[in-house]
Design an enzyme around this catalytic site. Structure first.
Site, mmCIF file in Angstrom:
data_model
loop_
_atom_site.group_PDB
_atom_site.id
_atom_site.type_symbol
_atom_site.label_atom_id
_atom_site.label_comp_id
_atom_site.label_asym_id
_atom_site.label_seq_id
_atom_site.Cartn_x
_atom_site.Cartn_y
_atom_site.Cartn_z
ATOM 1 N N SER A 176 38.177 0.088 -0.364
ATOM 2 C CA SER A 176 36.969 0.862 -0.091
ATOM 3 C C SER A 176 35.927 0.567 -1.165
ATOM 4 O O SER A 176 35.998 -0.476 -1.823
ATOM 5 C CB SER A 176 37.329 2.349 -0.051
ATOM 6 O OG SER A 176 36.253 3.115 0.431
ATOM 7 N N ASN A 177 34.947 1.443 -1.346
ATOM 8 C CA ASN A 177 33.924 1.239 -2.379
ATOM 9 C C ASN A 177 33.498 2.587 -2.939
ATOM 10 O O ASN A 177 34.009 3.627 -2.516
ATOM 11 C CB ASN A 177 32.739 0.457 -1.799
ATOM 12 C CG ASN A 177 32.135 1.172 -0.608
ATOM 13 O OD1 ASN A 177 31.599 2.269 -0.737
ATOM 14 N ND2 ASN A 177 32.250 0.572 0.578
ATOM 15 N N HIS A 178 32.533 2.578 -3.861
ATOM 16 C CA HIS A 178 32.188 3.796 -4.609
ATOM 17 C C HIS A 178 31.168 4.695 -3.909
ATOM 18 O O HIS A 178 30.658 5.626 -4.521
ATOM 19 C CB HIS A 178 31.613 3.411 -5.974
ATOM 20 C CG HIS A 178 32.630 2.810 -6.894
ATOM 21 N ND1 HIS A 178 33.710 3.506 -7.354
ATOM 22 C CD2 HIS A 178 32.727 1.565 -7.415
ATOM 23 C CE1 HIS A 178 34.422 2.732 -8.147
ATOM 24 N NE2 HIS A 178 33.857 1.540 -8.180
ATOM 25 N N SER A 179 30.822 4.419 -2.671
ATOM 26 C CA SER A 179 29.797 5.245 -2.009
ATOM 27 C C SER A 179 30.221 6.713 -1.974
ATOM 28 O O SER A 179 31.337 7.042 -1.573
ATOM 29 C CB SER A 179 29.574 4.734 -0.580
ATOM 30 O OG SER A 179 28.729 5.621 0.101
ATOM 31 N N ALA B 174 27.940 2.550 3.293
ATOM 32 C CA ALA B 174 28.378 1.319 2.618
ATOM 33 C C ALA B 174 29.614 0.822 3.371
ATOM 34 O O ALA B 174 30.749 1.166 3.035
ATOM 35 C CB ALA B 174 28.699 1.607 1.162
#
Ligand code: C5P
Length: 223
Positions: free
Chosen positions: A29-32, A96
């Site tokens: 995943s990502n930091h959104s 994101a």
């Protein structure tokens, strides 16, 4: 109290990250945080719009009066958006979305070994590009771009390539911009204009984006 000048509009927004499973316990995943997308949804609601929010996994409270559709993966988000986009006047893609997903999701937890390992990844569909390609007459589409270099050039190319009416560009390396903050430092980009804005809160930016989309619909340019 804001004037309810979007009271006849259906506004569709994506927010947050997507999670791409590797096995039943792990994902990519990502930091959104979802803060910017949720702020836009809140602003649209205050302006009287009929708002649908397609949200990846976030830890934010739901926005009152907003129809929220939770999704996990980019493929889930794509399916929901293909359906929902047909009904929307304004579409804002603040999510994101993960660019890649594991080619296979293991049905059991992958065992740890002492060996190096690799995960084969395949590209996810670009949802914004699909929306741009299938844009209906009178539909206004806004995308986001997060870059770490050559922001203006990359953002404008992206705006053209993905057929957006408006693109909100931010540089992750500028203080007060980016994922977990309550503020943002952005450039408003259209196919032929660029407008650099001073630092503002994600709430303020929510209203500004919607006002700009209305101005674009009314034929005004960004400057
Ligand atoms: O190409 P890039 O990922 O930088 O584009 C960012 C914009 O495209 C954002 O508006 C994001 O929501 C959207 N996007 C998408 N589907 C993807 C990747 C990005 O809708 N697979």
């Amino acid at each position: 109290q804001q004037e309810k000048n979007l009271s006849n509009k259906k506004v569709l927004i994506t927010a947050g990250p997507t999670q791409e499973a590797i096995d039943p316990v792990r994902f990519i995943s990502n930091h959104s945080s979802g803060k910017q997308g949720y702020a836009i949804a809140k602003a649209a609601k205050e302006l009287g719009a009929d708002v649908t929010l397609v949200s990846g996994p976030v830890s934010l409270p739901p926005v009152d009066g907003v129809h929220t559709i939770p999704v996990t993966t980019a493929l889930d988000m794509f399916e929901v958006m293909k359906e929902e986009a047909q009904k929307a006047d304004y579409i804002v893609m603040a999510a994101a979305v993960a660019d890649y997903r594991p080619a296979k999701v293991a049905s059991d937890k992958i065992k740890k070994t002492k060996e190096e390992t690799q995960i084969e990844m395949v590209p996810n569909p670009d949802i914004l590009a699909w929306i741009g390609q299938h844009k209906q007459e009178n539909q206004i589409v806004c995308g986001f771009a997060m870059e770490t270099k050559d922001l203006d050039k990359n953002a404008q190319e992206k705006c053209i390539r993905k057929n957006c009416d408006l693109l909100i560009a931010n540089n992750l390396k500028v203080e007060g911009a980016g994922f977990q903050t309550d503020t943002n430092v952005v450039t408003l980009v259209s196919k032929n204009t660029l407008k650099h804005l001073p630092k503002c809160t994600k709430e303020e930016l929510g209203f500004l984006i919607l006002r700009t989309m209305k101005e674009i619909e009314e034929g005004k340019s960004l400057c």
